[in-house]
Design an enzyme around this catalytic site. Structure first.
Site, PDB file in Angstrom:
ATOM      1  N   PRO A 274       0.825  -1.208   0.000  1.00  0.00           N
ATOM      2  CG  PRO A 274      -0.124  -1.123   2.134  1.00  0.00           C
ATOM      3  CD  PRO A 274       0.913  -1.837   1.324  1.00  0.00           C
ATOM      4  NE  ARG A 276      -5.149   6.267  -3.239  1.00  0.00           N
ATOM      5  CZ  ARG A 276      -5.165   7.040  -4.317  1.00  0.00           C
ATOM      6  NH1 ARG A 276      -5.389   8.332  -4.178  1.00  0.00           N
ATOM      7  NH2 ARG A 276      -4.990   6.539  -5.516  1.00  0.00           N
ATOM      8  CB  CYS A 344      -1.984  30.484 -17.391  1.00  0.00           C
ATOM      9  SG  CYS A 344      -1.417  31.898 -16.444  1.00  0.00           S
ATOM     10  CD  GLU A 345      -3.003  24.123 -18.615  1.00  0.00           C
ATOM     11  OE1 GLU A 345      -4.044  23.569 -19.044  1.00  0.00           O
ATOM     12  OE2 GLU A 345      -1.871  23.924 -19.076  1.00  0.00           O
ATOM     13  CE1 TYR A 373       0.782   7.293  -5.973  1.00  0.00           C
ATOM     14  CE2 TYR A 373      -1.173   7.113  -4.603  1.00  0.00           C
ATOM     15  CZ  TYR A 373      -0.092   6.526  -5.243  1.00  0.00           C
ATOM     16  OH  TYR A 373       0.114   5.174  -5.126  1.00  0.00           O
TER      17      TYR A 373
HETATM   18  N1  LLP Z   1       1.665  -1.473  -6.294  1.00  0.00           N
HETATM   19  C1  LLP Z   1       1.626  -1.172  -7.609  1.00  0.00           C
HETATM   20  C2  LLP Z   1       2.135  -2.153  -8.553  1.00  0.00           C
HETATM   21  C3  LLP Z   1       1.099   0.056  -8.033  1.00  0.00           C
HETATM   22  O1  LLP Z   1       1.040   0.330  -9.322  1.00  0.00           O
HETATM   23  C4  LLP Z   1       0.622   0.985  -7.080  1.00  0.00           C
HETATM   24  C5  LLP Z   1       0.085   2.289  -7.497  1.00  0.00           C
HETATM   25  C6  LLP Z   1       0.710   0.634  -5.723  1.00  0.00           C
HETATM   26  C7  LLP Z   1       1.229  -0.602  -5.365  1.00  0.00           C
HETATM   27  C8  LLP Z   1       0.238   1.551  -4.646  1.00  0.00           C
HETATM   28  O2  LLP Z   1      -1.125   1.829  -4.751  1.00  0.00           O
HETATM   29  P1  LLP Z   1      -1.889   2.569  -3.562  1.00  0.00           P
HETATM   30  O3  LLP Z   1      -1.846   1.663  -2.367  1.00  0.00           O
HETATM   31  O4  LLP Z   1      -1.200   3.829  -3.290  1.00  0.00           O
HETATM   32  O5  LLP Z   1      -3.263   2.761  -4.071  1.00  0.00           O
HETATM   33  N2  LLP Z   1      -1.572   9.025  -8.842  1.00  0.00           N
HETATM   34  C9  LLP Z   1      -2.804   8.298  -8.588  1.00  0.00           C
HETATM   35  C10 LLP Z   1      -2.552   6.921  -8.062  1.00  0.00           C
HETATM   36  C11 LLP Z   1      -1.653   6.074  -8.949  1.00  0.00           C
HETATM   37  C12 LLP Z   1      -1.371   4.695  -8.383  1.00  0.00           C
HETATM   38  C13 LLP Z   1      -0.318   4.002  -9.159  1.00  0.00           C
HETATM   39  N3  LLP Z   1       0.032   2.710  -8.678  1.00  0.00           N
HETATM   40  C14 LLP Z   1      -3.662   9.146  -7.656  1.00  0.00           C
HETATM   41  O6  LLP Z   1      -3.259  10.244  -7.274  1.00  0.00           O
HETATM   42  O7  LLP Z   1      -4.783   8.749  -7.300  1.00  0.00           O
END
Ligand code: LLP
Length: 424
Positions: A274, A276, A344-345, A373
């Site tokens: 994890p 996030r 500016c968007e 993120y």
């Molecule tokens: N493992 C893999 C292979 C991943 O691709 C990701 C996230 C994670 C773990 C971690 O995922 P999490 O537990 O954080 O959900 N920028 C986007 C999120 C992109 C996630 C990419 N991969 C946002 O701001 O919502």
């Protein structure tokens, strides 16, 4: 643990007023609570107490080395997707045996670095990648521990841009191809298949997609083992959702109960990755009001932070709650306002019709659940000051990355010789 609460009329991170921090480091700035990060990790560790799992924090969510170290010091490993992230994890003090290396685009150089560092496992996403890891491992006279990332073809019911486990997504190895690929991996020199990996997407708040994907993964795991390949590790990815607005994240205990039932009787090391869930709610972005303006029948609150600092609203229509640093009186008059950034968007907008007191130039606000993120996806677009990052732990706090002035952003740009002589 709630990282951000009003204390004596001021929004504080743990015990430190955000206004105190902003006054010293400037605005915009990200502020993270170490205690909230540790509490999240601990909740998952406790939920899996009966069957200890390795939590490899997905450092892409927030790769500041102080953040990685906070989690590593509490027992977390690291999930990385580039040589650079492995460098960060090592610099933060994560033991190499707790680092997994994922991602669909590992270069020979990165593979070499990862093998040289002695990481736990490569999560492999394609045949050419497997062949390249085999070649580099042979060149170094070593063996690469490998898990294949299988695509379980499960819809995670999340935003399309952060869904990864459907068969049309670019990630993983098609489910049906996996047995043959494990056979191939077992016969390749320099490769030892040690596990199975899957990850279906991010910000998932219902348990069913996880259960469905895990069931498919475990079936395959058993099939591969049955074929005589002694897999010992199951990496079930990340993707655990958090609260931005009114979502109800899956409680760690309910998640663990689901997993533990599925793996009952299975002798395997569990890994999760994890990102996030460990950092999002532990972070806030502090920003200042530059102007309040009225136009086209709407009232705009123009801030010094925008999509250059926090791109999630522009990119995913993400919602981040906004709170004034000074607590509004209980009977304060709130007005609907469009909260926008300086870029500016037209897409540089945090939210429409946010009900806030009539804030004005110099007043400060905080966007919540911005620890994941946020800073990592920031850019120098429009050449504004970048946001500083601050870590709070109880009543201590420290700058873990200073804001960067525009001049510093172009300090390593260069005018080519043939332009130097040109009169401007
Ligand atoms: N493992 C893999 C292979 C991943 O691709 C990701 C996230 C994670 C773990 C971690 O995922 P999490 O537990 O954080 O959900 N920028 C986007 C999120 C992109 C996630 C990419 N991969 C946002 O701001 O919502």
């Amino acid at each position: 643990m709630k990282a951000f609460t009003y204390r004596a009329g001021q929004l504080a991170c743990e015990t430190v007023p955000l206004a105190t921090i902003a006054a010293e480091v400037g605005s915009p700035c990200y502020v993270y609570s170490a205690g909230a990060m540790r509490a999240q990790l601990q909740a998952y560790q406790d939920a899996f107490a009966a069957r200890p799992a390795l939590f490899c924090y997905a450092v892409k969510a927030n790769s500041n080395i102080a953040v990685i170290r906070t989690l590593a010091a509490a027992g977390a490993g690291a999930d990385t997707v580039s040589g650079g992230e492995i460098e960060r994890a090592l610099a933060a003090g994560v033991p190499p045996q707790k680092i997994v290396f994922a991602g669909i685009a590992k270069s020979a150089e990165e593979i070499r670095f990862a093998l040289g560092s002695g990481i736990l496992q490569f999560n492999v996403e394609s045949v050419p990648e497997l062949l390249r890891i085999s070649a580099v491992a042979q060149e170094l006279g070593t063996t690469a521990p490998v898990a294949l990332r299988i695509n379980p073809d499960v819809d995670a019911a999340t935003h399309s841009k952060i869904s990864t486990g459907r068969k049309e997504d670019k990630f993983g190895i098609p489910y049906a191809d996996a047995p043959a690929l494990y056979g191939m991996a077992a016969s390749l020199p320099g490769i030892e298949p040690v596990g199975l990996h899957l990850h279906i997407g991010s910000q998932i708040t219902t348990i069913e997609p996880f259960a469905k994907a895990y069931r498919r993964g475990i079936d395959l795991f058993n099939e591969i083992r049955g074929a005589g390949i002694p897999l010992r590790r199951l990496d079930l990815g990340g993707g655990f959702g958090v609260r931005y607005r009114s979502e109800t994240p899956i409680p760690a205990a309910a998640f663990a109960a689901m997993v533990l039932e599925l793996v009952a009787g299975l002798d395997v090391q569990l890994v999760f990755e994890p990102g996030r869930a460990f950092v999002a709610e532990a972070g806030a972005l502090v920003s200042s009001v530059i102007y309040r303006k009225e136009s086209g029948g709407r009232r705009f609150l123009v801030l010094d932070a925008g999509m250059n600092v926090l791109i999630r609203p522009a990119l995913y229509d993400a919602y981040h709650e906004v709170l004034p640093l000074a607590e509004p009186e209980a009977d304060a008059h709130l007005e609907p306002m469009d909260v926008v950034g300086p870029i500016c968007e037209s897409s540089d907008i945090f939210g429409r019709d946010r009900y806030l007191p009539l804030l004005d130039s110099g007043d400060r606000v905080a966007f919540l659940s911005a620890g994941a993120y946020g800073a990592v996806m920031a850019s120098d677009y429009n050449s504004r000051w970048s946001a500083a990052e601050v870590l709070v732990d109880g009543d201590r706090w420290a700058v873990i990355k200073p804001g960067r002035a525009p001049g510093a952003q172009f300090a390593d740009e260069a005018i080519p010789p043939w332009l130097e002589a040109v009169r401007t």
